[in-house]
Design an enzyme around this catalytic site. Structure first.
Site, PDB file in Angstrom:
ATOM      1  N   SER A 162       0.850  -1.211  -0.171  1.00 44.59           N
ATOM      2  CA  SER A 162       0.139  -0.083  -0.085  1.00 44.59           C
ATOM      3  C   SER A 162       0.751   1.383   0.167  1.00 44.59           C
ATOM      4  O   SER A 162       0.319   2.413  -0.390  1.00 44.59           O
ATOM      5  CB  SER A 162      -0.880  -0.148   1.250  1.00 44.59           C
ATOM      6  OG  SER A 162      -0.409   0.023   2.364  1.00 44.59           O
ATOM      7  N   LYS A 186       0.088   4.481   6.444  1.00 44.31           N
ATOM      8  CA  LYS A 186      -0.798   5.167   5.441  1.00 44.31           C
ATOM      9  C   LYS A 186      -0.369   6.873   5.760  1.00 44.31           C
ATOM     10  O   LYS A 186       0.104   7.303   6.699  1.00 44.31           O
ATOM     11  CB  LYS A 186      -2.159   4.976   5.787  1.00 44.31           C
ATOM     12  CG  LYS A 186      -2.753   3.738   5.544  1.00 44.31           C
ATOM     13  CD  LYS A 186      -2.746   3.144   3.922  1.00 44.31           C
ATOM     14  CE  LYS A 186      -3.484   1.918   3.878  1.00 44.31           C
ATOM     15  NZ  LYS A 186      -2.758   0.715   4.210  1.00 44.31           N
TER      16      LYS A 186
END
Length: 83
Positions: A3, A40
């Site tokens: 990610s 993130k």
């Protein structure tokens, strides 16, 4: 996972975090969602916390007030082993 490949954080890297650093809009953070941890980019949209991946193939995570969520720290470095 994959990610954060757009930010140079690859699967198998060790992520160093600073748990005492203040976090804010645009910071790359380590966060806990329930029993899972993730890395993130932190952003806010219309009063909602959004965790944004650096891979267009991954989805954003919107964090609601009922979610079991905590910021573990701001990413301050990575270590990539050579083995």
């Amino acid at each position: 996972g994959e990610s954060m490949i757009g930010r140079g954080i690859l699967d198998g890297d060790f992520v160093m975090i600073s748990p005492s650093a203040p976090h804010g809009e645009g910071d790359v953070i380590a966060a806990r969602l329930g029993d899972e941890a993730t890395v993130k980019t932190l952003t806010y949209r219309d009063g909602t916390t959004v965790l944004v991946p650096a891979n267009p193939n991954e989805r954003e995570i919107e964090v609601g007030p009922a979610d079991d969520f905590a910021v573990l720290g701001v990413v301050c470095g990575i270590f990539r082993p050579y083995f």
